[in-house]
Design a protein around this motif. Sequence first.
Motif, PDB file in Angstrom:
ATOM      1  N   LEU A   1       0.819  -1.211   0.000  1.00 38.39           N
ATOM      2  CA  LEU A   1       0.000   0.000   0.000  1.00 38.39           C
ATOM      3  C   LEU A   1       0.855   1.265   0.000  1.00 38.39           C
ATOM      4  CD1 LEU A   1      -2.891  -1.013   2.439  1.00 38.39           C
ATOM      5  CD2 LEU A   1      -2.904  -0.952  -0.059  1.00 38.39           C
TER       6      LEU A   1
ATOM      7  N   LYS B   1      -1.657  -3.848  -9.149  1.00 40.44           N
ATOM      8  CA  LYS B   1      -3.121  -3.861  -9.188  1.00 40.44           C
ATOM      9  C   LYS B   1      -3.667  -2.468  -8.886  1.00 40.44           C
ATOM     10  CE  LYS B   1      -7.200  -5.819  -9.424  1.00 40.44           C
ATOM     11  NZ  LYS B   1      -7.726  -6.348 -10.708  1.00 40.44           N
ATOM     12  N   THR B   2      -3.067  -1.777  -7.924  1.00 42.28           N
ATOM     13  CA  THR B   2      -3.483  -0.407  -7.616  1.00 42.28           C
ATOM     14  C   THR B   2      -3.232   0.509  -8.807  1.00 42.28           C
ATOM     15  OG1 THR B   2      -2.987  -0.709  -5.269  1.00 42.28           O
ATOM     16  CG2 THR B   2      -3.126   1.552  -6.072  1.00 42.28           C
ATOM     17  N   PHE B   3      -2.081   0.361  -9.437  1.00 40.36           N
ATOM     18  CA  PHE B   3      -1.750   1.145 -10.623  1.00 40.36           C
ATOM     19  C   PHE B   3      -2.830   0.971 -11.686  1.00 40.36           C
ATOM     20  CE2 PHE B   3       1.860   1.930 -13.937  1.00 40.36           C
ATOM     21  CZ  PHE B   3       1.347   3.191 -14.184  1.00 40.36           C
TER      22      PHE B   3
ATOM     23  N   SER C   1       0.894  -3.537  -5.667  1.00 39.75           N
ATOM     24  CA  SER C   1       1.286  -2.267  -6.279  1.00 39.75           C
ATOM     25  C   SER C   1       0.760  -2.138  -7.701  1.00 39.75           C
ATOM     26  CB  SER C   1       2.814  -2.137  -6.273  1.00 39.75           C
ATOM     27  OG  SER C   1       3.332  -2.243  -4.963  1.00 39.75           O
TER      28      SER C   1
ATOM     29  N   SER D   1       1.783   1.636  -3.477  1.00 35.26           N
ATOM     30  CA  SER D   1       0.548   1.965  -4.190  1.00 35.26           C
ATOM     31  C   SER D   1       0.206   3.442  -4.060  1.00 35.26           C
ATOM     32  CB  SER D   1      -0.609   1.123  -3.644  1.00 35.26           C
ATOM     33  OG  SER D   1      -0.405  -0.248  -3.898  1.00 35.26           O
ATOM     34  N   GLN D   2       0.467   4.004  -2.884  1.00 38.53           N
ATOM     35  CA  GLN D   2       0.162   5.415  -2.659  1.00 38.53           C
ATOM     36  C   GLN D   2       0.979   6.305  -3.587  1.00 38.53           C
ATOM     37  OE1 GLN D   2      -2.234   6.489  -0.949  1.00 38.53           O
ATOM     38  NE2 GLN D   2      -1.858   8.690  -0.827  1.00 38.53           N
TER      39      GLN D   2
ATOM     40  N   ARG E   1      -0.557   5.934  -7.030  1.00 32.45           N
ATOM     41  CA  ARG E   1      -1.856   6.605  -7.092  1.00 32.45           C
ATOM     42  C   ARG E   1      -1.690   8.114  -7.284  1.00 32.45           C
ATOM     43  NH1 ARG E   1      -6.766   5.057  -5.374  1.00 32.45           N
ATOM     44  NH2 ARG E   1      -5.863   3.281  -4.254  1.00 32.45           N
TER      45      ARG E   1
ATOM     46  N   CYS F   1      -6.105   2.713 -10.798  1.00 28.24           N
ATOM     47  CA  CYS F   1      -6.005   4.174 -10.902  1.00 28.24           C
ATOM     48  C   CYS F   1      -6.110   4.642 -12.351  1.00 28.24           C
ATOM     49  CB  CYS F   1      -4.687   4.656 -10.300  1.00 28.24           C
ATOM     50  SG  CYS F   1      -4.593   4.500  -8.501  1.00 28.24           S
TER      51      CYS F   1
END
Length: 225
Positions: A34, A154-156, A152, A37-38, A41, A159
């Motif tokens: 996370l 998956k978050t990308f 990481s 990921s931040q 994001r 977004c």
Amino acid sequence: MDSRNEMTSISDLCNEVKVTAQKLLNHYVKVQGLAISQMLRKSVETRDWLNTIEPRNVRAVMKRVVEDITAIDSQVGQLYEEGVRKERSSDSSRRAHSYSASQQRRGQWAFTPSIDNSLISNIQKLFSEKIEIFSAVEFSKVSVLTGIVKISLKTFMECVRLRIFGRYGLQQIQVDTNYLQIHLWGFVSDENLVQCLLDEIVCSLRLFPLHFGKMPHLNFGNFAS
């Protein structure tokens, strides 16, 4: 001690320790994933992808992601053994070339006016490998890093799905994902996992059709360093 003041058995104690250790490891992977990921994001949400300039280089945030994952790899390596990796199907240069070619093919699809981009994306997803993002982590360095990379990327992907991209915005994402593919495969248990997630990121882009004509060929070798 249980409610009858009897001694806890060794096997029960070992099981409790094992369960607690697994929870702590899962939490560590989630927290580290996370944190990266931040960064990703913010890098997506603070940029105007519809009117961005032509890409000249890999974005600094991608280099920071690789640096942070390299640091985590070093830290985790002091506690856990390497773990099991799937044997590579090809050398890195062939892999990078294959990925660049697949990016170019996706680019050609995306800029065909008569084809619905969302339909293409859905069709491609039907053939994508299903990946469990928050699966249990094993007590090995490779498993820990694989979990962090999955979270990481998956978050990308989630977004970029919320943004609309112009011609140069798409090219920048292609440059960034190519850079990540070159540098991240060595941290995970299966290089195909990184390839699959990065392919899905590019396929998830929503494109603004008026920005696209005949696309020039991108030479990914200029952005690899």
